[in-house]
Design a protein around this motif. Sequence first.
Motif, mmCIF file in Angstrom:
data_model
loop_
_atom_site.group_PDB
_atom_site.id
_atom_site.type_symbol
_atom_site.label_atom_id
_atom_site.label_comp_id
_atom_site.label_asym_id
_atom_site.label_seq_id
_atom_site.Cartn_x
_atom_site.Cartn_y
_atom_site.Cartn_z
ATOM 1 N N LEU A 161 -72.925 43.504 -1.656
ATOM 2 C CA LEU A 161 -74.284 43.957 -1.384
ATOM 3 C C LEU A 161 -75.195 43.520 -2.529
ATOM 4 O O LEU A 161 -75.425 44.250 -3.482
ATOM 5 C CB LEU A 161 -74.296 45.485 -1.217
ATOM 6 N N ARG A 211 -76.455 37.126 -1.698
ATOM 7 C CA ARG A 211 -75.780 36.882 -0.419
ATOM 8 C C ARG A 211 -76.470 37.493 0.780
ATOM 9 O O ARG A 211 -76.302 37.046 1.900
ATOM 10 C CB ARG A 211 -74.348 37.436 -0.491
ATOM 11 N N ARG A 212 -77.256 38.524 0.578
ATOM 12 C CA ARG A 212 -77.699 39.312 1.727
ATOM 13 C C ARG A 212 -79.192 39.252 2.001
ATOM 14 O O ARG A 212 -79.671 39.909 2.925
ATOM 15 C CB ARG A 212 -77.260 40.771 1.545
ATOM 16 N N THR A 213 -79.939 38.519 1.180
ATOM 17 C CA THR A 213 -81.382 38.451 1.436
ATOM 18 C C THR A 213 -81.854 36.998 1.365
ATOM 19 O O THR A 213 -81.180 36.146 0.764
ATOM 20 C CB THR A 213 -82.205 39.253 0.386
#
Length: 424
Positions: A91, A95-97
């Motif tokens: 998170l 990687r996530r945005t």
Amino acid sequence: MPMQPWFPDAKLGIFVHYGIYAVDGVPESWAFYTGEVPRDRYMRQLHGFTASRYDPRTWADLFVRAGARYAVLTARHHDGVALWDTAHGDLDVVRRTPAGRDLITSHADALRERDLKVGLYYSHSDWNHPDYASVIHPDPPHHDHVDSNPYVVPKDGVEDPEAWARYLTYRDGQVTELVERFRPDLLWFDGEWERSEAQWRIPELARRILAINPQTVLNARMLSHGDYATPEQGLPVRAPKGPWELCLTVNDSWGYRHTDDRHKTVGMLVRYFAETIGMGGNLLLDVGPREDGTVTEPQAQRLTGLGTWIARHSDAVYGTVAGLPPGHHHGASTLSKDGRTLFLTCFDAPREHVAVRGLRTPVKRVSVVGSGAELGHTSSGGLHEVPGMTWIDAPAPGDVDPYATVLALELDGELDLYRGSGRV
Ligand code: GLC
């Protein structure tokens, strides 16, 4: 470890709450904790976090203009979203945005290029981690639903010590990454209230950090291993014991919120700052940049305004310690480290005189900081060991600062104060 001298000398730091919460402009992490926003909607903000205009050098320049000597960036808030490419969990904004990159390295570099110290905020708690809500505080505080919130306590009240051990491994892994990779001068912990010192394994965590970098300053949310107190959003009436730092938002929010236009005025910020350093503390003034990484105009303007006042009065700020205790002067004050110059802050324009009580050391010369104008002074009364009143002529209107006028009193020796009640 004795306190690192840079910290009490710094006087002003800038706190930056930067995270996915800026996308919708909701309260940082708390929005889903309180149920104001459902968790899936909160997490959808990941898709909107671009950092498309993120330029840490522009931030650092602004912080320098504000007169700050350090900055503290939210490396990971209670929502668990890391601003760097962590090896512990996935998170993170890399990687996530859409931001797709580590935001801390460039930030730390930009600060260091300008001789600013690097602080990183890290929340012990992570309301998004699957192993977090696995144990119960033995003596939970009576606020924020610590004993009942589903993101904090285990379902059905059944504790799972193995899950908790995994959580601590994750937290320790992330903190170790921060210390090894970015070598922060200061780690600003938070979220400590949801577990006890023993549950957090505070001594072990402190040892781990200090083994890598013994010079790391730790705030009081490291509980027994904190180096300084962290009053929040309110000026203490009496100074906390030892070093301390008041954290304060420019408006009413830590992170960016479109709806919050309750910005403090420059005059209010000057007052907060002068009162804080007058009691020996630092001010950690918080801004909440937009999701694209830009600081809003009202916030930048407040920082610059405060910085203009500080630059004009820098002699009374840097290289000073706490000034007079209450009872001597109506206003804040600081003292040069050698104890020979007393700086009196006047928040209102003095009329006839500025009067100071209890000064045993004779005053040699008085001038207005910034303008340099010299002011006449005299004293009256006094008997035996009780000194009289020191009267300083009010400065001319042209020498009065729009926010706070500072008078420098050059003393004939080190400050010696009378603290008694006179003859009874
Ligand atoms: C509180 C809040 C948090 C904020 C912090 C700053 O602990 O939980 O949202 O980051 O204060 O001091």
